[in-house]
Design a protein around this motif. Structure first.
Motif, PDB file in Angstrom:
ATOM      1  N   CYS A  15     -51.556 -17.092 -20.607  1.00  0.00           N
ATOM      2  CA  CYS A  15     -52.758 -17.036 -19.722  1.00  0.00           C
ATOM      3  C   CYS A  15     -54.199 -17.515 -20.671  1.00  0.00           C
ATOM      4  CB  CYS A  15     -53.127 -15.402 -19.489  1.00  0.00           C
ATOM      5  SG  CYS A  15     -54.588 -15.400 -18.450  1.00  0.00           S
ATOM      6  N   TYR A  17     -57.211 -16.702 -19.918  1.00  0.00           N
ATOM      7  CA  TYR A  17     -58.540 -16.020 -19.478  1.00  0.00           C
ATOM      8  C   TYR A  17     -59.005 -15.067 -20.602  1.00  0.00           C
ATOM      9  CZ  TYR A  17     -58.818 -18.605 -15.168  1.00  0.00           C
ATOM     10  OH  TYR A  17     -59.158 -19.606 -14.166  1.00  0.00           O
ATOM     11  N   CYS A  18     -58.293 -14.578 -21.324  1.00  0.00           N
ATOM     12  CA  CYS A  18     -58.727 -13.686 -22.319  1.00  0.00           C
ATOM     13  C   CYS A  18     -57.950 -13.623 -23.505  1.00  0.00           C
ATOM     14  CB  CYS A  18     -59.242 -12.563 -21.551  1.00  0.00           C
ATOM     15  SG  CYS A  18     -58.087 -10.984 -21.796  1.00  0.00           S
ATOM     16  N   VAL A  20     -56.052 -11.062 -24.562  1.00  0.00           N
ATOM     17  CA  VAL A  20     -54.852 -10.053 -24.528  1.00  0.00           C
ATOM     18  C   VAL A  20     -53.671 -10.766 -24.797  1.00  0.00           C
ATOM     19  CG1 VAL A  20     -53.957  -8.464 -22.944  1.00  0.00           C
ATOM     20  CG2 VAL A  20     -56.465  -8.403 -23.225  1.00  0.00           C
ATOM     21  N   GLY A  21     -53.637 -12.058 -24.149  1.00  0.00           N
ATOM     22  CA  GLY A  21     -52.315 -12.808 -24.469  1.00  0.00           C
ATOM     23  C   GLY A  21     -51.234 -12.592 -23.651  1.00  0.00           C
ATOM     24  N   CYS A  22     -51.479 -12.152 -22.246  1.00  0.00           N
ATOM     25  CA  CYS A  22     -50.362 -11.903 -21.341  1.00  0.00           C
ATOM     26  C   CYS A  22     -49.655 -13.403 -21.260  1.00  0.00           C
ATOM     27  CB  CYS A  22     -50.932 -11.663 -19.800  1.00  0.00           C
ATOM     28  SG  CYS A  22     -52.058 -10.276 -20.039  1.00  0.00           S
ATOM     29  N   THR A  48     -50.519  -8.488 -14.955  1.00  0.00           N
ATOM     30  CA  THR A  48     -51.515  -9.404 -15.252  1.00  0.00           C
ATOM     31  C   THR A  48     -52.689  -9.040 -14.523  1.00  0.00           C
ATOM     32  OG1 THR A  48     -50.970 -10.614 -13.054  1.00  0.00           O
ATOM     33  CG2 THR A  48     -49.973 -11.420 -14.802  1.00  0.00           C
ATOM     34  N   CYS A  49     -53.930  -9.531 -14.848  1.00  0.00           N
ATOM     35  CA  CYS A  49     -54.794  -9.055 -13.874  1.00  0.00           C
ATOM     36  C   CYS A  49     -55.387 -10.225 -12.914  1.00  0.00           C
ATOM     37  CB  CYS A  49     -56.247  -9.017 -14.895  1.00  0.00           C
ATOM     38  SG  CYS A  49     -56.799 -10.446 -15.675  1.00  0.00           S
ATOM     39  N   LYS A  51     -57.526 -12.740 -12.824  1.00  0.00           N
ATOM     40  CA  LYS A  51     -57.495 -14.034 -13.282  1.00  0.00           C
ATOM     41  C   LYS A  51     -56.228 -14.591 -13.477  1.00  0.00           C
ATOM     42  CE  LYS A  51     -60.549 -12.549 -16.323  1.00  0.00           C
ATOM     43  NZ  LYS A  51     -61.771 -11.796 -16.351  1.00  0.00           N
ATOM     44  N   GLY A  52     -55.507 -13.660 -14.271  1.00  0.00           N
ATOM     45  CA  GLY A  52     -54.221 -14.135 -14.783  1.00  0.00           C
ATOM     46  C   GLY A  52     -53.297 -14.700 -13.375  1.00  0.00           C
ATOM     47  N   HIS A 181     -60.921  -7.340 -20.584  1.00  0.00           N
ATOM     48  CA  HIS A 181     -59.658  -7.309 -21.241  1.00  0.00           C
ATOM     49  C   HIS A 181     -58.813  -6.303 -20.253  1.00  0.00           C
ATOM     50  CE1 HIS A 181     -62.264  -8.486 -24.515  1.00  0.00           C
ATOM     51  NE2 HIS A 181     -61.160  -9.228 -24.878  1.00  0.00           N
ATOM     52  N   PRO A 182     -58.545  -6.825 -18.824  1.00  0.00           N
ATOM     53  CA  PRO A 182     -58.152  -5.728 -18.031  1.00  0.00           C
ATOM     54  C   PRO A 182     -56.745  -5.308 -18.341  1.00  0.00           C
ATOM     55  CG  PRO A 182     -59.003  -7.791 -16.661  1.00  0.00           C
ATOM     56  CD  PRO A 182     -58.959  -8.098 -18.351  1.00  0.00           C
ATOM     57  N   VAL A 183     -55.837  -6.142 -18.637  1.00  0.00           N
ATOM     58  CA  VAL A 183     -54.294  -5.379 -18.823  1.00  0.00           C
ATOM     59  C   VAL A 183     -54.346  -4.512 -20.150  1.00  0.00           C
ATOM     60  CG1 VAL A 183     -52.127  -6.167 -19.491  1.00  0.00           C
ATOM     61  CG2 VAL A 183     -53.315  -7.587 -17.586  1.00  0.00           C
TER      62      VAL A 183
HETATM   63 FE1  SF4 Z   1     -55.037 -13.240 -18.627  1.00  0.00          FE
HETATM   64 FE2  SF4 Z   1     -55.926 -10.893 -17.389  1.00  0.00          FE
HETATM   65 FE3  SF4 Z   1     -54.028 -10.790 -19.307  1.00  0.00          FE
HETATM   66 FE4  SF4 Z   1     -56.490 -11.409 -19.972  1.00  0.00          FE
HETATM   67  S1  SF4 Z   1     -55.696  -9.453 -19.237  1.00  0.00           S
HETATM   68  S2  SF4 Z   1     -54.581 -12.474 -20.708  1.00  0.00           S
HETATM   69  S3  SF4 Z   1     -57.233 -12.363 -18.121  1.00  0.00           S
HETATM   70  S4  SF4 Z   1     -53.952 -11.786 -17.168  1.00  0.00           S
END
Ligand code: SF4
Length: 687
Positions: A15, A17-18, A20-22, A48-49, A51-52, A181-183
């Motif tokens: 990902c 978008y942030c 966290v590195g999903c 995932t969140c 955005k991901g 950093h949702p996840v």
């Molecule tokens: Fe992407 Fe969301 Fe995971 Fe951040 S928390 S890496 S935005 S999926």
């Protein structure tokens, strides 16, 4: 892998978008993105969140740059690569000849890959001949890194997301974790709800994590250093400091204890405007927690005392013995997907890759030998200094990749003024951003789904992404563009794949010594430092801190008032931050239809007290004016903010929030003090 139905492809990616590195598989059919399938990412497992999961359609948006653009008159015309690259190389070459290599500045994106970033800094240093190179961690997490370098020796999270999940106490300071950093936030929510983890949040605004916390307190903006230092003093005064740990592992104890003298709880209560009972209750929780992780972000770093407050966090962790073990430590949460990596790759004015100083003769000669050039020993300009350099005439040209500096940097009008003055300006991006308007040449780069490479996430985790889609139109992977420019300026580069770039970087960088594309195949990941034999370190400092004597260092601190305080005229304190659905200024997420419709409008959050005082309701148009600029915006009345604090989300369509923010910066790193802005609010007649 190609599936039975031939055009359906499944590709592993990370990902963007942030931090966290999903990671997950993306299913595509031709250019259509069918679905995101999280399988077994080391950071996210099967989560995932929003955005991901849904934030990918921007890669096919009609606004994507498909061809190089060259300025002509007051507009731009499309051009072929050959013409655009030749022009870039010729103009940069001329300016270098006329005014020297230090008249050129390079800014690297924290969204592009490690390999892209490595080549950009190599272009600056080895081809142009300057250390004027930086990346956008200057806008966010440089102060956190500085605080960790001062105290424990590595500029990265000291453990893993897993440690945060396991910790007995999580203290979140100045981070809207649930939205940014949702996840990672989900891991904390679960541990808190199901496994008895204690959660304490220090934040002027009541965001989601604050509503869930066991204790939420609201320090006056800019006062965090005071309560953090007061807690350290409290630990020493009440016999809670881990004296055995300190004696064995930490230097400068006496100097530090002396520096804590002014920081009584009474002083903290007054300075931070928090009841002393609350502060004492929090300090007691910290003292009795078996393990503690501190998570922090822009609410700490984007202040004139950003580095010092980050240092205070690390000092407190050392005082309470919360390093060197699982479930402990310091976690500055990286915003962009590759903030960690861009700095690791040496996209900074003082360091080669792996934080090896440009001023160190031995280090420099190692790079000189491999690159077959003579390298500059003088520390270069950071991106804030580059803007000033344009105004004082020392900087004449800039090359920016994936960085919308007008939206991202503080004091947007000041930055725009600098770009207007540049003799030559190259901007490489995937959309025609605000910053592109000022360019002489715009080069179409490629987003993550269109390239191979690696990212390094907030937990120092290096992960591979694979090319899922062909480059759109004439767009090209950023490393290819940088190589083309280098070769037209006399470099002799022959990289055919990003794996070769990583191999070169690893051979020069002890932090990444054992990293390679082979070791990072598919879902395999490594957390730096990666040793030559391929072993890595999920928890740092287990065998001592990253200084010659293996001991950490207490770093004495002093308190200074914030740079911008409310006055009679500018009576409101402006805070700003992210929204869950959007990514920063929204260049990408506002181009995803589903997300855009959910949260299309910009608004300013106003407290119930203030709304009553000004007799306004949600939906009212107001004008916010700071000492630097002004914008028109709708009001949202909410209990999330209190008193005279107002809050603006970063994402917008009508212009950057940063027209309001000023030029004052953190003294150690030049990171703008975005969170120290005062404004006045004028109620507009229309509704
Ligand atoms: Fe992407 Fe969301 Fe995971 Fe951040 S928390 S890496 S935005 S999926």
């Amino acid at each position: 892998a190609t599936m039975r139905e031939e055009r359906i492809k499944k590709t592993k990616t990370v990902c963007t978008y942030c931090g966290v590195g999903c990671s997950y598989d993306v299913w595509t059919k031709d250019r259509k993105i069918l679905k995101i399938e999280p399988l077994h990412g080391d950071a996210n497992a099967i989560s995932t969140c929003v955005k991901g999961k849904f934030g990918w359609d921007y890669v096919n948006h009609k606004d994507r740059l498909r061809k190089p653009l060259i300025r002509e008159g007051s507009g731009f015309r499309e051009a072929e690569w050959e013409e655009a690259l030749t022009l870039v190389a010729r103009r940069l070459g001329e300016i270098k000849k006329e005014s020297g290599p230090d008249s050129i500045g390079v800014v690297v994106s924290s969204k592009t890959t490690n390999e892209d970033g490595y080549l950009m800094q190599k272009l600056a240093r080895a081809v142009i001949g300057t250390n004027n190179v930086d990346n956008c961690s200057r806008y966010c997490q440089s102060p956190a890194t500085a605080g960790l370098f001062r105290t424990v020796g590595y500029g990265g999270d000291s453990g893993s997301i897993e440690d945060i999940a396991q910790s007995k106490l999580v203290l979140i300071v100045g981070s809207n974790t649930a939205e940014s950093h949702p996840v990672l936030a989900t891991r904390v929510k679960r541990a808190h709800k199901l496994f008895g983890q204690r959660l304490i949040v220090a934040d002027p605004r009541e965001h989601e994590m604050a509503t869930r916390a066991d204790i939420h307190f609201r320090p006056k903006p800019g006062s965090d250093l005071v309560w953090l230092c007061a807690f350290s003093r409290y630990m020493f005064d009440h016999g809670y400091a881990k004296t055995d740990f300190i004696a064995q592992h930490v230097n400068y104890v006496e100097e530090y204890r002396k520096s804590l003298e002014p920081f009584t709880m009474e002083f903290a209560a007054k300075q931070c405007n928090v009841p002393i009972e609350t502060l004492t209750a929090v300090a007691e929780e910290i003292a009795h927690a078996e393990t503690m992780c501190v998570l922090w972000a822009m609410g700490i770093t984007q202040h004139v005392m950003g580095s010092d407050s980050s240092t205070a966090i690390s000092n407190l962790l050392l005082t309470t013995g919360n390093y060197m073990r699982p479930g402990c430590g310091a976690y500055p949460l990286r915003g962009h997907n590759n903030v960690q990596g861009a700095s690791d790759m040496g996209a900074m004015p003082n360091n080669f890759p792996g934080y090896q100083p440009v001023t160190n003769d031995e280090v420099r000669s190692k790079f000189e030998k491999t690159w077959s050039v003579t390298l500059p020993a003088k520390v270069g300009l950071d991106n804030h200094q580059m803007v000033d350099g344009v105004y004082d005439g020392t900087l004449r040209a800039m090359y920016l990749a994936g960085e919308d500096m007008i939206s991202a940097d503080s004091n947007a009008n000041h930055v725009a003024g600098a770009f207007e003055k540049l003799d030559f300006f190259v901007v490489q991006d995937i959309f025609f951003t605000e910053t592109c308007r000022y360019a002489d040449v715009v080069l179409p780069g490629a987003p993550a789904l269109e390239k191979d490479g690696t990212f390094t996430s907030t937990e120092r985790r290096i992960q591979r992404l694979y090319q899922a889609l062909p480059e759109l139109g004439d767009a090209r992977a950023d490393w290819k563009i940088t190589q083309d420019i280098a070769n037209r300026m006399g470099g002799n580069w022959n990289y055919t794949h990003p794996s070769e770039i990583m191999a070169e970087m690893a051979s020069l960088t002890p932090l990444y010594a054992g990293a390679s594309f082979e070791r990072l195949e598919n879902y395999n990941t490594l957390q730096w430092p990666v040793h030559p034999d391929g072993t890595d370190e999920p928890i740092l400092y287990v065998n001592g801190f990253n200084f010659a004597d293996k001991k950490a260092r207490f770093f004495p601190l002093q308190f200074r008032e914030p740079s911008d305080e409310p006055s009679v005229e500018f009576d409101l304190f402006l805070n700003n931050g992210r929204q869950l659905e959007h990514f920063h200024e929204g260049n990408m997420t506002h181009r995803v239809a589903g997300i855009h419709e959910e949260t299309p409008e910009r608004y300013v959050e106003v407290s119930e007290e203030l709304a009553q005082e000004r007799q306004i309701e949600s939906g009212q148009w107001v004008r916010l004016t700071s000492r630097y600029g002004s914008l028109r915006i709708k009001v949202l009345v909410t209990a999330r903010v209190v008193g005279k604090q107002v809050y603006l989300p970063l994402a917008s369509e009508e212009g950057p929030v940063n027209v309001l923010t000023g030029s004052h910066t953190d003294s150690a790193t030049d990171t703008p003090a975005y969170k120290e802005t005062v404004v006045k609010m004028q109620v507009l007649p229309e509704r």
